[in-house]
Write an enzyme that holds these catalytic residues in place. Structure first.
Site, short mmCIF file in Angstrom:
data_model
loop_
_atom_site.label_atom_id
_atom_site.label_comp_id
_atom_site.label_asym_id
_atom_site.label_seq_id
_atom_site.Cartn_x
_atom_site.Cartn_y
_atom_site.Cartn_z
N ASP A 204 -12.92 -12.88 9.92
CA ASP A 204 -12.09 -13.05 8.72
C ASP A 204 -12.86 -13.83 7.64
OD1 ASP A 204 -10.11 -13.68 6.88
OD2 ASP A 204 -8.95 -14.94 8.25
N HIS A 376 -6.08 -19.25 6.70
CA HIS A 376 -7.40 -18.71 7.04
C HIS A 376 -8.42 -19.82 7.29
CE1 HIS A 376 -6.13 -14.63 5.94
NE2 HIS A 376 -5.37 -15.26 5.04
#
Lengths: 560, 560
Positions: A204, A376
């Site tokens: 990610d 994130h």
């Protein structure tokens, strides 16, 4: 670091024993995440999300381009869904429309959310529920699922073992070391996979540009507490309708301060209902009340949890700001916008904040309090991952080009050789052959637009037309021709909409049109299309040259 | 804190000896700053700027609404310009169009910038140059000018002495205590005015929500130095074309590192030329080169300073990112975006960053380095001001509602009674009478749009049309009627643009139109307008009900 090359063509046949990875969305943009993994002629799809439009007038959603797999639907063994966010599950209904029996594999909450969505599309999917620790053979893909921590519960990374190599795909994740539900990203398993050998690590990239570590979710508790301790009347919380932990914090605070909670907004009611039913959201008895029954309570006994944190015009919060909602916001009310501000939504969000403040409410938001943390992993966390996994090859996923490059740089910093770090965008084919990943070609991968009930028919030409209409409007010039004599029977009838100039400016152009048409008649030009071109030239020259405008010009010649 | 009330009407006559303040722009928005001060029938205007459009399709600029002063142009003694930014001077040409001989009062650089702008409009203004310490009687307004520090040199605050009370107007400012040019905000004068008595203090609200203190401009030097120390090939710096100090830092670094500098972009070339000519920008001999002669230099000897830091599609930087500029950005080049990111421009700016990075350039920007500081005072600085000035009344200026309220809260925290803190928006009339400021009414104050060469004719109806055209396109239905028989001679001819559905969907609606028109003919309906309404209903019902679309529908009946 490998860059895709514009000269790339279709990839060659995948060598026997090789693994092919084709991102059909999410690389070069934030959204519509979808990756196709191929081994021995079989396909596994990881995620299938939507992208929200930016400058795509009239478009509701943007889908991954399914063209690459359309002729190979029977080769797909499963769609693995890493978590339940729209940018990872939102396009599933559109893929299942092509073949409804492709199995969906995901965690309990993820599947519940996608099933609710599919119900609206009248699709009943085949599902396989997995959880952290599950190991499932999906065709030739031996999949092990691993807990990761994200801004929605029950997110999973997936480790794909194939005879051609092992892939670790993180999905969206961060590494909150003290998450509210105690479910951390399972670095022990990451380490185990590293020992076994990770040939390609897909990570990610969303926060790869952000230095340091993402703030833990629990660090926003003081800001929430402060709101509850100081609010005079109602508390209105807006957040993403999938952020179960955020809502949990609000419920806990409400319980502690003796307030009741009402959910407002279709997706909030639906998702929190699902989360509560499945045990992800813990709702104390009697805490929830129906939004319609708020009248029975004093304002200082009330918390509303609603949608609209991104300034969406039809969502509850925007409508409250516009005094177009049964909740009548006023002085003493406190609005808590407990969410990120997605780039592009700034003006809409500030409009809502200003609107609420004008009504007298206090607004606590990201700009003036710690009421949101990202879902994130920041650069610091990604470095941990690279050092623990020690992958042979790395392919950053989920992000714009700048995010992918920042993530690639981190991998290289930890010692992954630059030639083994692949920065690829949507449609770029990455083959893992003999332990070495490389770009081998490109496949078609455009934007597929959902425009009302139409999917895939709206194209760039139509969007270009809409942009011209938006900026300059249009001018139609209608001429009726007598089909017997070929002479003008009526018109030129000139109409404009969205055009800045007064219609009177055409007084000067009308005689030009008539002259040009009469000239054409004398020369024997009869074709309607040709005549329309003649009108376009006569009008266009005047509008473009004299008025310096570029509206859409639509000449119409009709025979009567 | 006083809120404006929607029930307010036109203000009563200003009591003798009172001072009236009417903001015609900049309060409730960021931009088009303009304030009208009235005493004894005479007017003084402070600033006259433009606002950049957000969701105003086709609009180039938004002006303050001059309606309130249009009939009183002869009463205006002067336009005082606090500094040379577009949001403070951009609308001057449009005001001077109404009366070109209103004197402009400002500092040397401010007037030079506004004169360059007026030249393009072919207006030669009457000007009065002032500087810090100047004191000028402009009609009944005894004006003293005071140095303030901002993101453009030569900015001034103005202290207005009138028999009805004293006003201190900060303009845009911050309080960098170690500014590059040594010119600090003159708090000693602020203190002196405070001693004398400030009846109404009008203060810049832009950063009132931001806690603490604005970072000094010189704190970005390390980031610039790092770029120069590590850049392999060209350095391309994008910043605001008025930010003389920022450009100075770049010139100094270029000189130190043996690089030459070329200015790129019309406004950058023009403004930096003015700043250099007037001595605000110090350019070492031989440092500047013509952008066309860059070919004679090695890439590592070059710095380009250009426009486009906000992602403006036609500016140099965007065109470089799109490979549509003679500067061919590639690997080894470093782009430094040394500017803020104005809300609403995020997507455009990230598009440029991604484009440049795709070409192989390194991009250093606000998101990954300290390359920009704000030009506005943060909350901490504003508190200093309030404590030093100790004003009787406060009126926050320059900002959206949320900024004005945050600034008002700061004033109250320092001890200004809440009833003396006036939060007003554009068009709200604030009267200072007997030392007490209060809201007494409202005057007309709409958005005035510049749309190409047209000023003030584009209105909300036109913008609404453009938004409909943007989202849904249009459908025209043309019917030619035989003027003798009243029967349909041709058509319905149906055309669409920007409309998502295929034109074939109208096969079903065509017979309905014909039927409806035939029915109308039998009933003796002859009026074209009425027939058009009948067509609209027949088509609209189908499109809205069956297709769930809301395009613009334009029925046209023509007699031939």
């Amino acid at each position: 670091m490998s860059h895709p090359h514009p000269e790339l063509g279709p990839p060659p046949a995948l060598p026997k024993g090789g693994v092919r990875v084709v991102p059909l969305g999410g690389l070069g943009e934030v959204g519509r995440n979808m990756t196709v993994v191929e081994y021995a002629g079989r396909l596994l799809i990881v995620d299938c999300g939507v992208l929200f439009p930016e400058d795509h007038p009239g478009v509701d959603l943007i889908l991954p381009d399914f063209e690459y797999i359309e002729d190979r639907l029977d080769d797909i063994d499963a769609i693995v869904l890493t978590h339940g966010h729209e940018d990872h599950i939102g396009a599933v209904p559109y893929l299942l429309r092509l073949k409804p029996d492709i199995p969906l594999v995901g965690s309990t909450l993820t599947l519940a959310l996608v099933e609710a969505k599919l119900k609206e599309h009248r699709i009943t999917p085949f599902t396989l529920t997995v959880k952290e620790g599950s190991r499932e053979k999906l065709g030739p893909f031996d999949c092990e699922f691993v807990a990761v921590n994200h801004s929605i519960p029950d997110a999973l990374a997936v480790f794909l073992r194939t005879p051609g190599g092992n892939l670790l795909i993180t999905g969206d994740f961060k590494m909150d070391q003290l998450p509210l539900d105690g479910r951390i990203t399972d670095l022990r398993s990451f380490a185990r996979f590293g020992e076994e050998g990770v040939d390609l690590f897909l990570t990610d990239s969303t926060n790869a540009e952000v230095p340091g570590f993402t703030t833990p979710e629990r660090d926003i508790t003081p800001a929430i507490e402060r709101v509850f301790a100081t609010a005079e009347r109602r508390i209105i919380v807006a957040c993403f309708s999938s952020h179960v932990h955020r809502v949990q914090q609000v419920l806990d605070a409400a319980q502690a301060h003796g307030r009741k909670v009402a959910m407002v907004g279709r997706s909030m009611v639906r998702n929190m209902g699902i989360a509560a039913d499945l045990g992800y959201l813990h709702v104390p008895d009697g805490l929830l009340v129906d939004a319609k029954k708020l009248g029975d309570l004093r304002d200082d006994q009330v918390v509303l949890v609603c949608t609209g944190s991104q300034g969406e015009p039809m969502a509850a919060l925007s409508r409250m700001a516009n005094r177009d909602h049964q909740i009548d916001v006023g002085p003493g009310d406190t609005v808590l916008m407990a969410s990120s501000l997605i780039p592009g939504n700034e003006n809409a969000v500030y409009r809502v904040i200003n609107g609420l403040m004008r009504l007298g409410a206090r607004v606590v938001h990201k700009g003036n309090a710690l009421v949101h943390v990202s879902g994130h992993a920041s650069a610091g966390e990604l470095l941990y991952c690279y050092n623990i996994v020690r992958p042979r090859n790395v392919m950053p996923i989920h992000g714009e080009w700048r995010h992918l490059v920042a993530n690639a740089d981190l991998a290289i910093l930890t010692g992954v050789p630059a030639r083994n770090v692949i920065v690829a965008e949507d449609g770029v084919v990455v083959d893992l052959v003999d332990g070495r990943a490389s770009i081998t070609g490109v496949v078609p991968c455009g934007y597929v637009y959902v425009d009302g009930s139409l999917v895939g028919t709206t194209d760039e030409t139509l969007l270009k037309d809409r942009r011209i209409l938006r900026d300059e409007g249009f001018v139609t010039i209608i001429v009726v021709r007598d089909s017997n004599t070929g002479k003008i029977a009526a018109g030129p009838d000139i109409r404009t909409r969205g055009f800045a100039e007064d219609e009177a400016v055409f007084d000067k152009v009308r005689p030009r049109i008539e002259e040009a048409l009469e000239d054409a008649r004398r020369k024997g030009v009869e074709d309607t299309h040709q005549l329309q071109q003649i009108i376009r030239r006569a009008v266009g020259g005047y509008i473009g040259g004299k008025l310096r405008r570029r509206p859409m010009i639509i000449p119409i010649v009709i025979d009567a």
